[in-house]
Design an enzyme around this catalytic site. Structure first.
Site, PDB file in Angstrom:
ATOM      1  N   ASP B 306      28.016  31.570  43.408  1.00  0.00           N
ATOM      2  CA  ASP B 306      29.075  32.554  43.227  1.00  0.00           C
ATOM      3  C   ASP B 306      30.404  31.915  43.579  1.00  0.00           C
ATOM      4  O   ASP B 306      30.485  31.146  44.530  1.00  0.00           O
ATOM      5  CB  ASP B 306      28.824  33.752  44.150  1.00  0.00           C
ATOM      6  N   ASP B 343      49.359  47.474  53.238  1.00  0.00           N
ATOM      7  CA  ASP B 343      48.222  47.097  52.396  1.00  0.00           C
ATOM      8  C   ASP B 343      47.274  46.229  53.218  1.00  0.00           C
ATOM      9  O   ASP B 343      47.579  45.092  53.559  1.00  0.00           O
ATOM     10  CB  ASP B 343      48.758  46.325  51.185  1.00  0.00           C
TER      11      ASP B 343
END
Lengths: 567, 684
Positions: B306, B343
């Protein structure tokens, strides 16, 4: 050792190397069913034969069916040959009026010719009728060789094909090797031999009066045709008792060269067929070079031992090498070379008396056979024999590079190792087992002519030659006794079929496998490293078993000779 | 790493019990598992009987045959000892695991999962039961979180004391029995029957109790059995040969020759090597469900990795501010930082950090600014702040463009410029993030995948090992290609879905290749099951853990590389010791053959190249060497032969040199030294 001697050896090696590629290319085409220049003539014949026999050419067999077909065919050949001998007195083509052959000898001879051994416990010119020679022995010379080639082809296909179950069709392989490979070469070769003076007739023996006034019966017959196949099919059975030392079998230097080259030709070319079929000729050359190294070392040692001669004889003021039992026509180098070739290649034809070799000189043929006749080897048999060692070598080496071992992309797993070990095991079983019994039991010992280590070597050589399907004799024992006839026959059958069956099972297991693509982690199997490894495994796995026997035979004899004692 | 540290090779806590174990393993039932050593035991028993007979009748060379007998038995005991040591090391690990498997009480919920629980012993839980686990409780068995979220201390199995979050749904829903919930509560559906939990399996694995012979080990055993049979023939025929030569060889000498010739060294160490290989894997905090999987790891041809977390650092980071004409970089940085203050995503935080590092713009406090955060939604695909009357938005370029619209604030040129900057960034493999203030486009923040340091070298190493790496990513092909090039992988699969992952694996396998991959999510399960080596992350779902054949307790995907090396090492160690064992035979022949035949063929003393003192000392030295070499090689078999990432050819020539040639030479020296020693002390 002389320059001329080395040159003769060199010429032989050169011819073989040059033959490998063209013959390999031709045989590859034959077995792939591609067109060859002989097809217009032979193809209709081949087709007709299949039609008569009810064989479907495109019907492929798995390993079991292939093996069953092979065994049935050989069994039939065995039975026919046995009864041909038993009833030859009543059958035609018997101008010399040969009597029927006794049951033990007939068994031994049938086993011998069916297994491509051609061990001869008889003198051909004094035992076998022309019919037996031609319809029995000569036919087996062809088909036993073809059987060997067929097995080799099945094993090659085991590597070349992937993810299928079939190894080809035994009948087709048998017919193609006979029609396209053995017969054409034999026809040409026989004509050359006849031109060189080898007899080819069906006449009764000629009676002649010698210069001394004695009566001599000169044996003859269809010799040339048998000679060619005896070499090409690595059969080795002589028409005459003294085999290729007989001037009618081997009259000239040219026939000697032709015979030596024919012995190696097909075995050497099969390595190339293998390379071509697996898609990389280098793979075939690697095996050829491995065989070549073992061969050359054998020739050098044998030539050296024979040329050096016996120090005890030198002490008597007689210089030179060991000429006892050698034809003056061939001399030491060609006798030594022939001895190594014939034992390396499972042929067994001889042009000199192996029993007269020096201890170490005679040890080389012995070792050649003990390794399982894998130095070029018998036609086909040499190839599938060395593949067994390749499997073991790859298995051990593959582990050492940290992967499940694989050869040509085929994983070597438990089944393959099992089959290879089974096949390798049966040779020492027959060679050492029967020797150990024979040198103890009274009816075994009573046949031995020479005392001490030499006598031991004679028995060891006989069983080694039988189990290796070689057929050459060291001589020095009376092997035409019920005990030797039967046990040598069993040894030959073991050495042949107990190797063929595991070899086919191995091929059957391999052919079903996928092919793993090669990567940097894959062990390269065409380089010097692989050759060295294979040599090591052949010598250690194939050879170590025989060290005690060799120590008690030729090595003890050699060391005794240095100490002044001979046997 | 963890408490699963390996014990030192010479830890007396392992060595002393192993001596007892060596004797216990003389039990025929356990001996029979090792064909070569059981053959040695049988012939030793046979010669012992002969010795006792001689003792009673008072015949034969008693002192000599006593010593041979002794060393024959030592050979068997040393082999047992090697296995016991390997098992002992596993047991030490198992004991520490067992401490985690304390008897727990479980809070069993009624079948429908609601209502009050009742206390039952943890061992009585069945698959499908639902239990409540609250702060401070030990999770009674393996299961899947079906409701709730909790922090869990998994130190018992991973050795990592930092707590991990386990929650229902998603990819982190699996919990392991024996771990402890630290805060909050979870409802867990039990997925393992008693005695077959993860911890149980782990214990039996490291103890070697469940050890099955692997395919390759079986094949090697066949080879060794074959070699043994060959030497049976070689030795059993000697009495006949010798009788013909007019001599005789005592049975005890024949047995000594036989035992030295058969591959006792590798036979003795084979199971120790297997156990140690498994053990090495466990020390790496990887749990293989079978030895077969470890062997397969050595054979892997293709590695699927991955991108995120394996090849690149977990998250993308801001690497540049690209303002449009008329806006300064600092202005853009300031706006971007403001928009990202609240954020909490790693990307957002990296923007704050970059603005601070590059322009010295310090992070500000949202509350003191009186700013309100506009969170990211799937519809708007933007986030931002409203502060002091102005609104700042950042988000995907298309989303922001849609948001600002084409109008007075942004000329067509600006929009064209934004597009060209964003295309350029995308082409380089990074992600563009547009920033706008009050409807006016300011520029673009470049977010980039950071390729892990040193990963390129690892891939180069893998390539030398002959392993192809394929990067799996959900990115578009352009981005994927850029990262693939930067990381140096051989190939990539962009816009990966569970389906095309699976078909990629099938494709590779159809070509005859072995594929390894790691995964954690439920949607990885089919691919994990299809792969030849599927490493599931311990943080993953139950489905993923069930599908894979290995579990990585540290959930570190880069470990695939180590797993491959351990697999290779296991096979190499077997091969090397087999080669060594067989190569030894040459020297042993030179020691024993002349000694054995000297009485009737004195000329064979020429073969005594080592110049061994007497026939007795020669035979004794060979058998002593044969026994001692087993002990001497125990450390190597436990440690494994070192694997180097070089081509197969180079590896083979090195190993052949060390173990093949070494195997020929070492015994010559060893036997000579032993001969000198036993002659000096007058044993023979």
């Amino acid at each position: 050792m002389t320059l001329l001697g080395w040159l003769q050896i060199l010429v032989f090696c050169g011819i073989i190397i040059l033959l490998v590629k063209p013959l390999g290319a031709y045989m590859t085409r034959v077995f792939n069913g591609d067109s060859t220049w002989l097809q217009p003539v032979l193809r209709p014949l081949e087709r007709g034969l299949y039609r008569v026999a009810g064989t479907r050419e495109d019907e492929e067999q798995n390993w079991v069916t292939y093996a069953v077909a092979l065994l049935l065919f050989n069994l039939a050949g065995f039975i026919i040959l046995y009864f041909l001998q038993r009833f030859q007195a009543m059958l035609p083509l018997n101008p010399a009026g040969m009597a029927e052959v006794g049951p033990e000898l007939a068994f031994n001879t049938a086993a011998s010719f069916v297994t491509n051994t051609n061990w001869q416990n008889y003198a051909g010119e004094a035992t076998m009728s022309y019919l037996t020679q031609m319809l029995g022995l000569a036919v087996q010379n062809f088909v036993s060789a073809a059987t060997g080639i067929a097995v080799a082809m099945a094993v090659i296909r085991g590597f070349a094909r992937k993810s299928v179950n079939t190894l080809g069709n035994f009948w087709v392989d048998l017919v193609r090797s006979t029609f396209y490979v053995l017969l054409p070469i034999c026809v040409v070769g026989t004509l050359v031999l006849v031109w060189q003076g080898v007899p080819q007739n069906l006449d009764a023996y000629t009676s002649a009066v010698t210069l001394e006034g004695a009566q001599q019966s000169i044996a003859q017959g269809p010799v040339a045709s048998q000679m060619m196949i005896k070499y090409l099919g690595t059969n080795g059975g002589g028409f005459f008792n003294v085999n290729a030392a007989h001037p009618f079998e081997n009259p000239t230097a040219l026939t000697n060269l032709i015979s030596m080259v024919s012995i190696f030709a097909i075995g050497a070319a099969l390595t190339n067929v293998f390379g071509r079929m697996v898609g990389n000729q280098k793979q075939g050359w690697a095996i050829f070079i491995t065989m070549g190294i073992l061969f050359v070392v054998g020739v050098v040692v044998c030539y050296w031992a024979e040329a050096a001669g016996n120090p005890l004889v030198h002490a008597l003021g007689i210089d030179g090498g060991n000429m006892e039992g050698k034809e003056v026509r061939f001399g030491i180098p060609l006798s030594a070379l022939f001895a190594v070739i014939t034992t390396a290649a499972s042929c067994g034809a001889v042009n000199a008396m192996h029993d007269s070799f020096m201890a170490l000189g005679g040890m080389i043929p012995l070792i050649n056979m003990m390794l399982g006749e894998i130095i070029i080897g018998g036609v086909g048999a040499g190839f599938y024999g060395i593949v067994l060692f390749v499997v073991v070598a790859i298995f051990v080496a593959g582990l050492m590079v940290g992967r499940t071992p694989e050869y040509l992309g085929k994983k070597i797993e438990a089944k393959e190792v099992k089959m290879a070990m089974l096949a390798i095991l049966c040779l020492p079983l027959a060679m050492l087992g029967f020797t150990a019994i024979s040198v103890v039991l009274p009816f075994g010992v009573s046949s031995i002519w020479n005392p001490g280590p030499r006598g031991f070597t004679e028995v060891l050589y006989a069983y080694t030659s039988a189990a290796a399907n070689n057929g050459s004799a060291f001589a020095g024992i009376s092997a035409n006794t019920p005990w030797y006839n039967i046990t040598l026959g069993i040894g030959m059958l073991m050495g042949r079929f107990l190797v063929i069956i595991p070899a086919l099972a191995l091929a059957g297991s391999l052919v079903a496998k996928k092919t793993v693509p090669a990567s940097a982690g894959t062990l390269p199997t065409h380089g010097a490293l692989f050759i060295g490894l294979l040599l090591g495994v052949i010598l250690v796995v194939g050879g170590l078993t025989f060290i005690p026997a060799l120590a008690l035979g030729p090595i003890a004899e050699h060391l005794a000779m240095l100490a002044g004692q001979t046997f | 790493m963890s408490q699963l540290k390996s014990a030192s090779l010479f830890d007396t806590r392992i060595l002393v019990p192993a001596i007892g174990g060596a004797f216990r393993k003389l039990n025929p039932k356990s001996l029979i598992k090792n064909p070569v050593i059981s053959v040695v035991a049988v012939v030793s028993a046979f010669t012992t009987v002969l010795f006792v007979k001689d003792l009673v009748t008072g015949s034969g060379n008693l002192g000599f045959s006593f010593q041979i007998n002794l060393w024959l038995w030592f050979t068997v005991l040393f082999a047992n000892f090697a296995e016991a040591v390997a098992e002992g090391r596993g047991k030490a690990q198992a004991d520490s695991l067992r401490r985690a498997r304390t008897e727990t009480q479980a809070k069993l919920l009624p079948p429908e999962g609601r209502g009050s629980f009742r206390m039952v012993p943890g061992t009585s839980l069945k698959v499908g039961d639902t239990v409540m686990v609250e702060a401070g409780d030990i999770i009674p068995s393996d299961g899947e979180v079906i409701e709730g979220i909790a922090s869990v201390n998994e130190a018992a199995i991973t050795g990592e004391s930092a707590p991990v979050i386990r929650e229902s749904g998603g990819d982190r829903s699996a919990v392991t029995g024996g771990t402890q919930v630290l805060s909050d509560w979870i409802r867990v559906r039990i997925t393992a029957a008693p005695g077959s939990t993860f911890l149980d399996r782990m214990i039996s694995l490291v103890e070697g109790a469940e050890r099955q012979k692997t395919p390759n080990e079986i094949a090697l055993n066949i080879l060794l059995a074959g070699m043994t049979l060959i030497f049976v023939l070689a030795v059993a025929t000697i009495p006949g040969f010798v009788a013909y030569a007019g001599g005789n060889v005592p049975m005890v000498v024949l047995v000594a020759l036989f035992v030295t010739l058969i591959p006792t060294t590798i036979g003795a160490l084979l199971s120790a090597i297997g156990i140690a290989g498994m053990d090495r894997l466990v020390r790496f905090n990887v749990l293989a469900m079978s030895g077969r999987a470890v062997e397969a790891a050595g054979d892997v041809d293709t590695l699927l990795l991955d991108k995120t977390g394996t090849i690149t650092l977990g998250n993308r980071q801001a690497t540049a501010f690209r303002p449009v004409a008329g806006v300064t970089e600092a202005d853009l940085a300031d706006a971007a930082q403001l928009a990202s203050l609240a954020d909490e995503t790693p990307e957002g935080r990296s923007i704050v950090v970059l603005a601070k590092d590059k322009y010295g713009i310090r992070g500000r406090d949202m509350q003191s600014l009186n700013a309100s955060f506009v969170p990211f939604t799937a519809q708007s695909r933007m986030s931002g702040v409203d502060v002091g009357g102005s609104s700042i938005r950042k988000g995907a370029v298309d989303a922001v463009l849609k948001h600002v619209g084409e109008g007075a604030a942004n000329s067509a040129d600006t929009i064209r410029e934004i597009r060209s900057i964003s295309d350029e960034i995308a082409k380089s493999g990074a992600t563009p993030l547009a920033v706008a203030r009050d409807g006016k486009l300011l520029g673009i923040v470049q977010l980039k995948d950071i390729v892990k340091g040193g990963i390129r070298e690892r891939f180069a190493e893998l390539r030398r090992m002959g392993i192809r790496t394929v990067m799996i990513t959900g990115d578009n092909p352009m981005t994927a290609a850029a990262i693939a090039a930067e990381a140096g992988v051989d190939d990539f699969l962009a816009q990966a879905t569970p389906e095309n992952k699976l078909s990629l694996i099938r494709e590779e396998q159809a070509k005859g290749k072995l594929v390894a991959m790691c995964g954690d999510g439920t949607n990885d399960a089919p691919a994990l099951a299809q792969a030849d080596v599927g490493v599931a992350m311990n943080t993953g779902t139950v489905a993923a853990r069930e599908a894979g054949n290995m579990v990585d307790l540290d959930s570190d995907p880069t470990k695939l590389i180590e797993i491959v090396e351990i697999g290779k090492q296991l096979l190499m160690t077997r091969g090397a010791l087999t080669t060594f064992s067989i190569a030894n035979d040459i020297a042993k022949y030179f020691a024993i053959i002349p000694a054995m035949f000297l009485a009737f063929y004195p000329q064979l003393s020429a073969l005594n190249v080592m110049g061994l003192a007497t026939p007795e000392s020669a035979i004794l030295s060979a058998i002593i060497f044969n026994a001692l070499i087993i002990v001497a090689l125990i450390p190597l078999s436990l440690r494994g032969v070192k694997y180097r990432a070089v081509g197969a050819g180079a590896l083979l020539s090195r190993n052949l040199l060390v173990y093949g040639l070494g195997g020929i030479i070492v015994p010559f020296a060893g036997i000579k030294v032993i001969d000198m020693a036993i002659t000096a002390i007058g044993l023979a």
